[in-house]
Design a protein around this motif. Sequence first.
Motif, mmCIF file in Angstrom:
data_model
loop_
_atom_site.group_PDB
_atom_site.id
_atom_site.type_symbol
_atom_site.label_atom_id
_atom_site.label_comp_id
_atom_site.label_asym_id
_atom_site.label_seq_id
_atom_site.Cartn_x
_atom_site.Cartn_y
_atom_site.Cartn_z
ATOM 1 N N THR A 51 0.821 -1.218 0.000
ATOM 2 C CA THR A 51 0.000 0.000 0.000
ATOM 3 C C THR A 51 0.858 1.273 0.000
ATOM 4 O O THR A 51 0.331 2.363 -0.201
ATOM 5 C CB THR A 51 -0.930 0.029 1.228
ATOM 6 N N LEU A 52 2.185 1.110 0.222
ATOM 7 C CA LEU A 52 3.069 2.275 0.265
ATOM 8 C C LEU A 52 4.008 2.347 -0.936
ATOM 9 O O LEU A 52 4.874 3.211 -0.995
ATOM 10 C CB LEU A 52 3.905 2.246 1.557
ATOM 11 N N LYS A 53 3.831 1.453 -1.893
ATOM 12 C CA LYS A 53 4.716 1.419 -3.057
ATOM 13 C C LYS A 53 4.315 2.426 -4.141
ATOM 14 O O LYS A 53 5.116 2.757 -5.015
ATOM 15 C CB LYS A 53 4.767 0.010 -3.644
ATOM 16 N N ASP A 54 3.093 2.900 -4.094
ATOM 17 C CA ASP A 54 2.639 3.875 -5.075
ATOM 18 C C ASP A 54 3.435 5.172 -4.916
ATOM 19 O O ASP A 54 3.693 5.618 -3.798
ATOM 20 C CB ASP A 54 1.145 4.158 -4.866
ATOM 21 N N PRO A 55 3.873 5.805 -6.033
ATOM 22 C CA PRO A 55 4.640 7.051 -5.961
ATOM 23 C C PRO A 55 3.953 8.125 -5.120
ATOM 24 O O PRO A 55 4.619 8.943 -4.470
ATOM 25 C CB PRO A 55 4.746 7.483 -7.424
ATOM 26 N N GLY A 56 2.636 8.108 -5.121
ATOM 27 C CA GLY A 56 1.906 9.099 -4.349
ATOM 28 C C GLY A 56 2.004 8.881 -2.850
ATOM 29 O O GLY A 56 1.627 9.743 -2.062
ATOM 30 N N LYS A 57 2.513 7.725 -2.451
ATOM 31 C CA LYS A 57 2.658 7.389 -1.036
ATOM 32 C C LYS A 57 4.090 7.606 -0.537
ATOM 33 O O LYS A 57 4.421 7.222 0.585
ATOM 34 C CB LYS A 57 2.277 5.920 -0.820
ATOM 35 N N LYS A 58 4.930 8.206 -1.374
ATOM 36 C CA LYS A 58 6.337 8.367 -1.024
ATOM 37 C C LYS A 58 6.532 9.112 0.294
ATOM 38 O O LYS A 58 7.319 8.699 1.151
ATOM 39 C CB LYS A 58 7.064 9.106 -2.149
ATOM 40 N N GLU A 59 5.812 10.204 0.479
ATOM 41 C CA GLU A 59 5.972 11.005 1.688
ATOM 42 C C GLU A 59 5.530 10.222 2.917
ATOM 43 O O GLU A 59 6.196 10.263 3.968
ATOM 44 C CB GLU A 59 5.169 12.301 1.571
ATOM 45 N N GLU A 60 4.425 9.506 2.796
ATOM 46 C CA GLU A 60 3.934 8.705 3.920
ATOM 47 C C GLU A 60 4.935 7.605 4.263
ATOM 48 O O GLU A 60 5.205 7.342 5.438
ATOM 49 C CB GLU A 60 2.582 8.073 3.563
ATOM 50 N N ARG A 61 5.502 6.964 3.223
ATOM 51 C CA ARG A 61 6.477 5.893 3.448
ATOM 52 C C ARG A 61 7.719 6.441 4.159
ATOM 53 O O ARG A 61 8.234 5.831 5.090
ATOM 54 C CB ARG A 61 6.863 5.249 2.118
ATOM 55 N N ARG A 62 8.173 7.591 3.720
ATOM 56 C CA ARG A 62 9.374 8.168 4.316
ATOM 57 C C ARG A 62 9.155 8.574 5.773
ATOM 58 O O ARG A 62 10.058 8.452 6.608
ATOM 59 C CB ARG A 62 9.855 9.356 3.493
ATOM 60 N N LYS A 63 7.978 9.059 6.080
ATOM 61 C CA LYS A 63 7.685 9.425 7.463
ATOM 62 C C LYS A 63 7.699 8.192 8.361
ATOM 63 O O LYS A 63 8.168 8.247 9.504
ATOM 64 C CB LYS A 63 6.331 10.131 7.548
ATOM 65 N N LYS A 64 7.208 7.076 7.843
ATOM 66 C CA LYS A 64 7.223 5.830 8.604
ATOM 67 C C LYS A 64 8.657 5.351 8.818
ATOM 68 O O LYS A 64 9.025 4.877 9.905
ATOM 69 C CB LYS A 64 6.406 4.755 7.887
#
Length: 216
Positions: A51-64
Amino acid sequence: MQKCKMKNGLIAVGLLIVWMLITGGVAWAGAPTEALKQSIDEVLVVLEDPTLKDPGKKEERRKKLEAVIGKRFNFQEMAKRTVGAEWAKRTPEERKDFVDSFRTLLSNSYLGRIENYSGEKIHYLKEITDGDRAEVRTEIDTGKSQVPIDYKMEHGGGEWRVYDVVVEGTGLVSNYREQFKRILRKDSFETLSKTIREKADVISAPGAAPERRKPE
């Protein structure tokens, strides 16, 4: 020369974080080693979350990822050690600003590298514990060479946290301390914090070029 050495220090911390991601088994691991392994597992969970692999989820992934790394690396202690006696002269506000800038610099520089690790393996060689201090000695197998990386840890608040990393005999803290010492000889503590903050902002800017090692 000074900028090159700062970049070389950033490259070292980038390598150590990337190489934490794939581990070799170790049956004898004590509490400090297990603490490192726990953080590695948490990082892998974030990286492998579909669910975090989408480019639009980059910021969320990095915060995690920042949250996971922040739990294991004691950035305040690391930052404190990089300025030595200068720390005692600073106000709580100045200390907080410096720690935030230092942490942001390291995070912005290497989250991209973490997200693009290529399967290097880490082997745990030895754990040395002395009261609330410990050192976990490891060796990284890149496929072409072996690189020694030692993690210095301190126990506090019920957790083992990293406060320094030694890569091939060079300590992260001592490396930055020498760089920051040269800056403080010429400029103020406020200037040092501003320089670190501006460097972090440049790295985080859209389209910013990744850090590369340049000849000195």
